[in-house]
Write a protein that holds these residues in place. Structure first.
Motif, PDB file in Angstrom:
ATOM      1  N   ARG A 198      17.412   8.285  22.232  1.00 24.60           N
ATOM      2  CA  ARG A 198      17.415   9.041  20.764  1.00 24.60           C
ATOM      3  C   ARG A 198      17.705   8.273  19.694  1.00 24.60           C
ATOM      4  O   ARG A 198      16.992   8.153  18.716  1.00 24.60           O
ATOM      5  N   THR A 199      18.861   7.646  19.661  1.00 25.02           N
ATOM      6  CA  THR A 199      19.489   6.599  18.636  1.00 25.02           C
ATOM      7  C   THR A 199      18.923   5.965  18.222  1.00 25.02           C
ATOM      8  O   THR A 199      18.479   5.179  17.215  1.00 25.02           O
ATOM      9  N   ALA A 200      18.592   5.053  20.380  1.00 24.87           N
ATOM     10  CA  ALA A 200      17.428   4.070  19.564  1.00 24.87           C
ATOM     11  C   ALA A 200      16.096   4.200  18.942  1.00 24.87           C
ATOM     12  O   ALA A 200      15.477   3.500  18.438  1.00 24.87           O
ATOM     13  N   VAL A 201      15.312   5.493  18.960  1.00 24.96           N
ATOM     14  CA  VAL A 201      14.401   5.551  18.330  1.00 24.96           C
ATOM     15  C   VAL A 201      14.634   6.065  17.158  1.00 24.96           C
ATOM     16  O   VAL A 201      13.763   4.823  16.072  1.00 24.96           O
ATOM     17  N   ARG A 202      15.554   5.997  16.722  1.00 26.15           N
ATOM     18  CA  ARG A 202      16.336   6.258  15.536  1.00 26.15           C
ATOM     19  C   ARG A 202      16.314   5.384  14.323  1.00 26.15           C
ATOM     20  O   ARG A 202      16.022   5.414  13.728  1.00 26.15           O
ATOM     21  N   ARG A 203      16.865   4.271  14.468  1.00 26.45           N
ATOM     22  CA  ARG A 203      17.372   3.118  14.716  1.00 26.45           C
ATOM     23  C   ARG A 203      16.263   2.331  14.681  1.00 26.45           C
ATOM     24  O   ARG A 203      15.743   1.793  13.077  1.00 26.45           O
ATOM     25  N   GLN A 204      14.876   2.288  15.234  1.00 31.89           N
ATOM     26  CA  GLN A 204      13.645   1.821  15.206  1.00 31.89           C
ATOM     27  C   GLN A 204      12.576   2.745  13.374  1.00 31.89           C
ATOM     28  O   GLN A 204      12.191   2.024  12.983  1.00 31.89           O
ATOM     29  N   VAL A 205      12.884   3.427  13.509  1.00 34.87           N
ATOM     30  CA  VAL A 205      12.511   4.225  12.399  1.00 34.87           C
ATOM     31  C   VAL A 205      13.396   4.027  11.385  1.00 34.87           C
ATOM     32  O   VAL A 205      12.125   4.063   9.692  1.00 34.87           O
ATOM     33  N   ARG A 206      14.393   3.919  10.946  1.00 30.01           N
ATOM     34  CA  ARG A 206      15.331   3.720  10.030  1.00 30.01           C
ATOM     35  C   ARG A 206      14.587   1.759  10.276  1.00 30.01           C
ATOM     36  O   ARG A 206      14.564   1.259   8.188  1.00 30.01           O
TER      37      ARG A 206
ATOM     38  N   MET B 242       5.054  -0.008   4.209  1.00 27.13           N
ATOM     39  CA  MET B 242       5.080  -0.172   2.660  1.00 27.13           C
ATOM     40  C   MET B 242       3.473  -0.154   2.300  1.00 27.13           C
ATOM     41  O   MET B 242       2.141  -0.545   3.164  1.00 27.13           O
ATOM     42  N   ALA B 243       3.275  -0.004   0.654  1.00 25.98           N
ATOM     43  CA  ALA B 243       2.170   0.521   0.901  1.00 25.98           C
ATOM     44  C   ALA B 243       1.194  -0.862   1.189  1.00 25.98           C
ATOM     45  O   ALA B 243       1.537  -2.101   0.449  1.00 25.98           O
ATOM     46  N   ARG B 244      -0.413  -0.882   1.148  1.00 20.61           N
ATOM     47  CA  ARG B 244      -1.425  -1.756   0.838  1.00 20.61           C
ATOM     48  C   ARG B 244      -2.310  -1.993  -0.643  1.00 20.61           C
ATOM     49  O   ARG B 244      -2.895  -1.195  -0.482  1.00 20.61           O
ATOM     50  N   ILE B 245      -1.800  -2.276  -2.123  1.00 16.43           N
ATOM     51  CA  ILE B 245      -2.186  -2.179  -2.154  1.00 16.43           C
ATOM     52  C   ILE B 245      -2.622  -3.797  -2.803  1.00 16.43           C
ATOM     53  O   ILE B 245      -1.845  -4.049  -3.586  1.00 16.43           O
ATOM     54  N   SER B 246      -3.867  -3.735  -3.025  1.00 17.06           N
ATOM     55  CA  SER B 246      -4.253  -4.976  -3.567  1.00 17.06           C
ATOM     56  C   SER B 246      -4.348  -5.221  -4.588  1.00 17.06           C
ATOM     57  O   SER B 246      -4.627  -4.738  -5.567  1.00 17.06           O
ATOM     58  N   ARG B 247      -3.758  -6.733  -5.302  1.00 16.61           N
ATOM     59  CA  ARG B 247      -3.575  -7.102  -6.753  1.00 16.61           C
ATOM     60  C   ARG B 247      -4.593  -8.329  -6.447  1.00 16.61           C
ATOM     61  O   ARG B 247      -4.372  -9.201  -7.942  1.00 16.61           O
ATOM     62  N   ARG B 248      -5.232  -9.056  -5.647  1.00 14.75           N
ATOM     63  CA  ARG B 248      -5.259 -10.453  -6.007  1.00 14.75           C
ATOM     64  C   ARG B 248      -6.938 -10.176  -5.726  1.00 14.75           C
ATOM     65  O   ARG B 248      -7.896  -8.483  -5.480  1.00 14.75           O
ATOM     66  N   ARG B 249      -8.144 -10.740  -6.362  1.00 20.49           N
ATOM     67  CA  ARG B 249      -9.236 -10.864  -6.476  1.00 20.49           C
ATOM     68  C   ARG B 249      -9.817 -11.133  -5.339  1.00 20.49           C
ATOM     69  O   ARG B 249      -8.968 -11.912  -4.704  1.00 20.49           O
ATOM     70  N   PRO B 250     -10.742 -10.866  -4.648  1.00 16.39           N
ATOM     71  CA  PRO B 250     -11.357 -11.224  -3.171  1.00 16.39           C
ATOM     72  C   PRO B 250     -11.657 -12.815  -3.437  1.00 16.39           C
ATOM     73  O   PRO B 250     -11.435 -13.063  -4.237  1.00 16.39           O
ATOM     74  N   VAL B 251     -11.859 -13.679  -2.129  1.00 17.24           N
ATOM     75  CA  VAL B 251     -11.806 -15.431  -2.255  1.00 17.24           C
ATOM     76  C   VAL B 251     -13.363 -15.267  -3.038  1.00 17.24           C
ATOM     77  O   VAL B 251     -14.215 -14.686  -2.730  1.00 17.24           O
ATOM     78  N   ARG B 252     -13.676 -16.180  -3.880  1.00 15.37           N
ATOM     79  CA  ARG B 252     -14.938 -17.136  -4.546  1.00 15.37           C
ATOM     80  C   ARG B 252     -15.867 -15.435  -5.411  1.00 15.37           C
ATOM     81  O   ARG B 252     -16.580 -15.747  -5.029  1.00 15.37           O
ATOM     82  N   LEU B 253     -14.762 -14.898  -6.253  1.00 13.71           N
ATOM     83  CA  LEU B 253     -15.726 -14.208  -6.871  1.00 13.71           C
ATOM     84  C   LEU B 253     -16.598 -15.566  -8.150  1.00 13.71           C
ATOM     85  O   LEU B 253     -15.407 -15.662  -8.573  1.00 13.71           O
TER      86      LEU B 253
ATOM     87  N   LEU C 294      11.485   1.078   9.627  1.00 11.65           N
ATOM     88  CA  LEU C 294      10.528   0.954   9.421  1.00 11.65           C
ATOM     89  C   LEU C 294       9.457   0.474  10.570  1.00 11.65           C
ATOM     90  O   LEU C 294       8.256   0.114  10.248  1.00 11.65           O
ATOM     91  N   ALA C 295       9.853   0.669  11.525  1.00 12.47           N
ATOM     92  CA  ALA C 295       8.379   0.699  12.594  1.00 12.47           C
ATOM     93  C   ALA C 295       7.187   1.669  12.581  1.00 12.47           C
ATOM     94  O   ALA C 295       7.489   2.994  12.409  1.00 12.47           O
ATOM     95  N   ASP C 296       6.247   1.569  12.963  1.00 12.91           N
ATOM     96  CA  ASP C 296       5.021   1.937  12.904  1.00 12.91           C
ATOM     97  C   ASP C 296       4.971   2.575  13.995  1.00 12.91           C
ATOM     98  O   ASP C 296       4.560   4.173  13.938  1.00 12.91           O
ATOM     99  N   TRP C 297       5.510   2.775  14.802  1.00 17.64           N
ATOM    100  CA  TRP C 297       5.499   2.944  16.239  1.00 17.64           C
ATOM    101  C   TRP C 297       6.760   3.234  17.379  1.00 17.64           C
ATOM    102  O   TRP C 297       7.374   1.731  16.795  1.00 17.64           O
ATOM    103  N   VAL C 298       6.564   3.306  18.173  1.00 18.83           N
ATOM    104  CA  VAL C 298       7.945   3.517  18.940  1.00 18.83           C
ATOM    105  C   VAL C 298       7.172   3.013  20.009  1.00 18.83           C
ATOM    106  O   VAL C 298       6.432   3.973  20.952  1.00 18.83           O
ATOM    107  N   LYS C 299       8.108   1.782  20.926  1.00 17.00           N
ATOM    108  CA  LYS C 299       7.505   1.443  22.408  1.00 17.00           C
ATOM    109  C   LYS C 299       8.415   1.723  23.303  1.00 17.00           C
ATOM    110  O   LYS C 299       9.254   1.672  23.633  1.00 17.00           O
TER     111      LYS C 299
END
Length: 467
Positions: free
Chosen positions: A236-244, A1-12, A246-251
């Motif tokens: 192959r099926t196990a890989v497809r399930r992990q990609v489905r 998922m996208a990492r889009i920050s909408r918060r202010r850094p701490v102690r601004l 949302l895995a970033d890597w396969v181990k």
């Protein structure tokens, strides 16, 4: 998922004036076999999946500036004295000598880093958020919820030590994914997470044994129904399930047939997902020849393994400390004795620390990319983050220079993670994952322990007084 920050850094201290970044990252996408290369995608999720997302407007995000410090930008050049680093939202917009980088008017926070050292955040390429901790864990039954609680505690330990990105290479259920999301949403403090699902193994292979790899004790109900896979199409099926999922890597785990290993790697790559393997002996050689992206551990490597890695562009994550722990003290609170692996079907070989260091040295001399990974299975509450810094010392023992060890922990680690265009160096357009230290890490790797500030995804998440 996208990492889009909408918060202010701490102690601004005050809201930033709008400053337009004018930056768009172009990401090269590997085409599927038989297809022409597509045009670069301007904006993607900040993970290995690289899913297209709408353009992100960061022009109204807060600006944070660091001034006066010595910048070790991770690109391999000489340190830059009296540097200025400017971030806006989750991105770096400028970095260099004070004479060439101006401090924007209306910065939300200006950090005086005079006398300090600024470098990219550290990367741990081999963790398991769900691993055990605490001396009394044997008194309690486990569950995915319990594993998630342990993972949150580990995430806090990692970020506090300046480890701003971590790859989880084997989790319980979707715990690592949910930790990734919780960090991204600002619910918890932790490193950027890239994750794999559970290890894909054959029935009874590493990842599906009914006895513990470490203790030899039988798992409850003989491990329950097998989670193993058999034959190329099941892999192959196990890989497809992990990609489905949302895995970033396969181990992958060994032992396995050559055809199974080839099928899984081919399938993952066709879907644009990289592959790691926990392997040994001939299985390692088969995986390298099939194009596996990273080899985890230097276990029972063949004489030709390093040459094959160099030939095929395989990266190496040695996790030397994980095995030295077994040789020099075991894991007492888990009842694991000193000496090596016992009672396990997929670890029937002797651990030799000098052989491990020798393989790392051989890979280093050959130009194989080497990353930093810890892989501590027990006693996380006492072994992290020290295990990370000890791992750096092991790389030094294998003959790597301080500069090359730091590169492994930052730029090379990012490249291995498939995030080299977004992480690992401090330069315009990169994600603002930044570590500020009290002393020079090039002079002594031990100075990495002297953490003063940590920016993760542009947020100031650690601010510590000098020790």
């Amino acid at each position: 998922m996208a990492r889009i920050s909408r918060r202010r850094p701490v102690r601004l201290v005050r809201r930033a004036r709008s400053v337009s970044l004018g930056l768009m990252l172009s990401v090269a996408v590997v085409p599927a076999p038989g297809l022409a290369a597509p045009a670069p995608i301007p904006e993607t999720t900040d993970d290995a999946r690289r899913l297209p997302i709408p353009p992100v407007d960061r022009s109204n995000e807060p600006i944070v500036v660091m001034t006066g410090g010595t910048l070790i930008d991770g690109r391999g050049g000489a340190p830059i004295a009296n540097a200025v680093v400017v971030t806006q939202g989750d991105r770096i917009i400028a970095a260099g000598p004070a004479g060439s980088v101006s401090v924007p008017v209306g910065a939300a926070r200006i950090i005086d880093a005079t006398g300090l050292f600024i470098m990219p955040g550290l990367i741990d390429l081999h963790i398991h958020f769900t691993q055990q901790r605490c001396h009394d864990f044997g008194r309690y039954s486990d569950s995915p919820a319990g594993a998630a609680i342990r993972g949150v505690a580990l995430a806090e330990q990692l970020i506090g030590a300046g480890i701003t990105a971590a790859r989880d290479v084997g989790t319980v259920d979707d715990v690592a994914l949910r930790i990734k999301e919780a960090v991204d949403r600002g619910i918890i403090r932790g490193p950027r997470v890239l994750w794999s699902g559970s290890i894909i193994a054959t029935t009874g292979g590493h990842g599906d044994e009914v006895t513990s790899t470490a203790t030899g004790r039988q798992k409850p109900a003989m491990g329950g129904p097998s989670k193993g896979f058999n034959g190329p199409w099941e892999w192959r099926t196990a890989v497809r399930r992990q990609v489905r999922g949302l895995a970033d890597w396969v181990k992958l785990g060994a032992p396995a047939d050559r055809e199974e290993i080839v099928a899984a790697i081919e399938e993952a790559h066709s879907l644009g997902v990289p592959v790691a393997i926990d392997s040994y002996g001939q299985y390692t050689d088969w995986a390298i020849e099939a194009g596996v992206d990273t080899l985890e551990h230097p276990l029972a490597m063949s004489d030709q393994a390093v040459a094959l890695m160099k030939k095929h562009g395989t990266a190496f994550v040695p996790t030397i400390g994980a095995f030295d722990n077994l040789l020099t003290g075991g894991y007492p609170t888990a009842g694991i004795p000193t000496g090596g692996f016992y009672h396990t079907h997929s670890r029937r070989f002797v651990i030799d620390q000098q052989e491990h260091l020798g393989k790392v040295a051989q890979a280093y001399r050959a130009g194989v990319p080497i990353g930093v990974g810890t892989d501590i299975p027990f006693e996380n509450e006492t072994r992290y983050p020290d295990a990370y810094f000890r791992e750096l010392d092991y790389l030094s023992q294998a003959g790597m220079s301080n500069a090359d060890v730091l590169a492994s922990a930052t730029r090379v680690g990012a490249q291995i993670m498939r995030m080299g265009d977004k992480l690992g160096t401090i330069e315009p357009g990169k994600i603002a994952d930044i570590l500020v230290l009290g002393a020079n890490p090039l002079a002594s790797l031990g100075n990495l322990r002297d953490v003063r500030y940590v920016l993760a995804d542009g947020r100031l998440v650690v601010e510590q007084l000098p020790r």
